[in-house]
Design an enzyme around this catalytic site. Structure first.
Site, mmCIF file in Angstrom:
data_model
loop_
_atom_site.group_PDB
_atom_site.id
_atom_site.type_symbol
_atom_site.label_atom_id
_atom_site.label_comp_id
_atom_site.label_asym_id
_atom_site.label_seq_id
_atom_site.Cartn_x
_atom_site.Cartn_y
_atom_site.Cartn_z
ATOM 1 C CG ASP A 337 32.694 63.752 -87.614
ATOM 2 O OD1 ASP A 337 32.026 64.348 -86.760
ATOM 3 O OD2 ASP A 337 32.210 63.156 -88.595
ATOM 4 C CD GLU A 380 28.491 62.431 -85.451
ATOM 5 O OE1 GLU A 380 28.362 62.887 -86.591
ATOM 6 O OE2 GLU A 380 27.660 62.661 -84.538
#
Length: 473
Positions: A337, A380
């Site tokens: 992440d 993301e």
């Protein structure tokens, strides 16, 4: 013997003259050499059989009556040994067996009366060598078709586009034999850095791209090719048919859509023997395989990052866990992440955020091993599947990725964008009864990722390990 002085270019054929009359043997040899043939000579059957073992003989001109082994004995021995070379028997005796009977019983291609002179002998030679070429073409077609049948499963297996294109060149080399070749394709109209060399057809005036190459073409780009080579590729793409002139080219067509052209570095003599119909059969197989890979990549690839999409990646995870359960090897997963990604969008804009994700996708493709599978998991968040990898090994790889991401920078409108990443890692040990299933393994990995973020970000957290509140850098 007027034709003795008419020296010609090499014919590429080897003829063996067998006669116990040295003067006649020498005269016939000179006649054949003047026609461009390579000539071997022998004064008897035993020596003739030895030369056939040692050389690629296309035609034997064989005297019928010789001391020791007769011409008939030599022919029968040749056929017993499995030699299929052409044979023309020569005779100077009218009392020998009738020609039709000899042709039928001995499987020979000619029966020449020496009294008829050199022109009649050359007629028999030309006819026999023509038959040799036809036989070789039939054998090449048979072998080529067998090669295509054997190659089909290899072409249509699951693989990357570049692996497929290189496989096509290797299979073609098996059919034709050549020192080098390249696959030139038309870049896609919407190609970007994440998808170089798409094979989508675009207007013919646009340049091609050399996607895969071997031999003397290795490492060369489209602009490095000579003008005749570029013109040959463009012509093949336009006409859609294989060609031997001026260069050997093989267009890869699916219907009326050209997906590429193979340019082969083939000697003129070998190109002249290439079976264009056979090449068309192979080209059709190769083009369909290319289209199938394109469709598969379209269905399984994330457009922004160039990584595998989540659905396809989850399917490969299920497969890896089943294999791990069966064979007892571990399977690891990492979830990545980007830390504070919202700040990037808020500060630099969403286009900068997209550019950053593209950069991260390229970084993952460069850093993961060939057996690993990287994907865009969502937003993301990225994921990597690590088959045959223990928890300790996965942790080492994850730390290396974390350091690599932290060192990356993106130039955006005069400013430098840098980010870090938090990584969660979990492992299924494999073996009977040890598989928690994909959902449970992903839940463990996600919990480890959450712990990495809670522990200060820019760090790797292994599932089940204590969380240390320390931040790198």
């Amino acid at each position: 013997m007027a034709r003795l002085s008419q020296q010609q270019a090499s014919s590429g054929h080897t003829v063996l003259v067998v006669d116990d009359d040295a003067e006649l043997r020498g005269t016939v040899a000179r006649l054949l050499r003047s026609c461009g043939h390579t000539v071997l000579t022998a004064d008897g059957g035993e020596e003739a059989l030895r030369l056939v073992r040692e050389h690629d003989v296309h035609l034997m001109l064989l005297d019928y009556f010789m001391a020791g082994m007769t011409g008939e004995d030599v022919v029968r021995e040749l056929r017993v040994r499995g030699h299929g070379l052409q044979v023309v028997l020569q005779t100077g005796y009218a009392s020998e067996r009738p020609p039709r009977e000899m042709l039928r019983d001995l499987d020979i291609q000619g029966y020449h009366d020496k009294s008829e002179g050199p022109d009649k002998l050359l007629v028999w030679v030309d006819a026999a060598l023509k038959a040799h070429r036809h036989v070789q073409a039939i054998l090449a077609s048979r072998d080529g078709l067998n090669h295509i049948l054997q190659a089909a499963p290899q072409l249509h297996r699951l693989q990357s586009l570049d692996e497929l294109l290189r496989g096509i060149l290797l299979q073609l080399q098996g059919i034709l034999g050549f020192s080098g070749a390249c696959v030139a394709v038309v870049p896609g109209a919407h190609a970007d850095s994440a998808h170089p060399g798409s094979l989508l057809a675009v207007p013919s005036e646009q340049a091609f791209e050399v996607r895969v190459a071997t031999g003397r073409f290795e490492g060369r780009q489209w602009h490095d090719l000579g003008e005749p080579e570029r013109q040959a590729v463009a012509h093949a793409a336009h006409c859609g048919r294989p060609s031997r002139e001026p260069l050997t080219t093989l267009p890869l067509q699916v219907g009326d859509r050209n997906v590429g052209v193979v340019l082969v570095d083939l000697a003129a003599s070998a190109a002249a023997q290439a079976d264009l119909t056979l090449l068309e059969v192979f080209a059709a197989q190769a083009a369909v395989a290319i289209q199938n890979v394109q469709l598969f990549e379209l269905a399984t690839t994330d457009d922004l990052t160039g990584l595998m999409n989540r659905r396809a990646w989850a399917g490969r995870l299920d497969e890896a866990l089943r294999l791990g359960a069966r064979h007892g090897h571990p399977t690891s997963v990492m979830l990545i992440d980007v830390d504070h990604f919202k700040r990037v969008n808020d500060t630099y804009g969403h286009l900068a955020g997209d550019a950053l994700l593209r950069r991260l996708g390229a970084a993952l493709r460069e850093q993961v091993r060939g057996t690993d599978l990287a994907a865009r998991y969502g937003g993301e968040e990225l994921a990597v599947l690590l088959p045959h990898t223990s928890l300790e090994g996965a942790q080492i790889l994850a730390e290396r990725l974390r350091e690599h991401i932290a060192a990356l920078s993106l130039d955006w409108e005069g400013r430098t964008v840098q980010v870090t990443a938090s990584i969660g890692v979990a492992t299924d040990p494999g073996g009977v009864g040890a598989v928690p299933g994909a959902a449970a393994l992903l839940a463990q990995t996600d919990a480890a990722l959450y712990a990495a973020k809670a522990g200060g970000r820019n760090r790797v957290q292994v599932a089940g390990a204590p969380t240390l509140a320390a931040e790198h850098g």
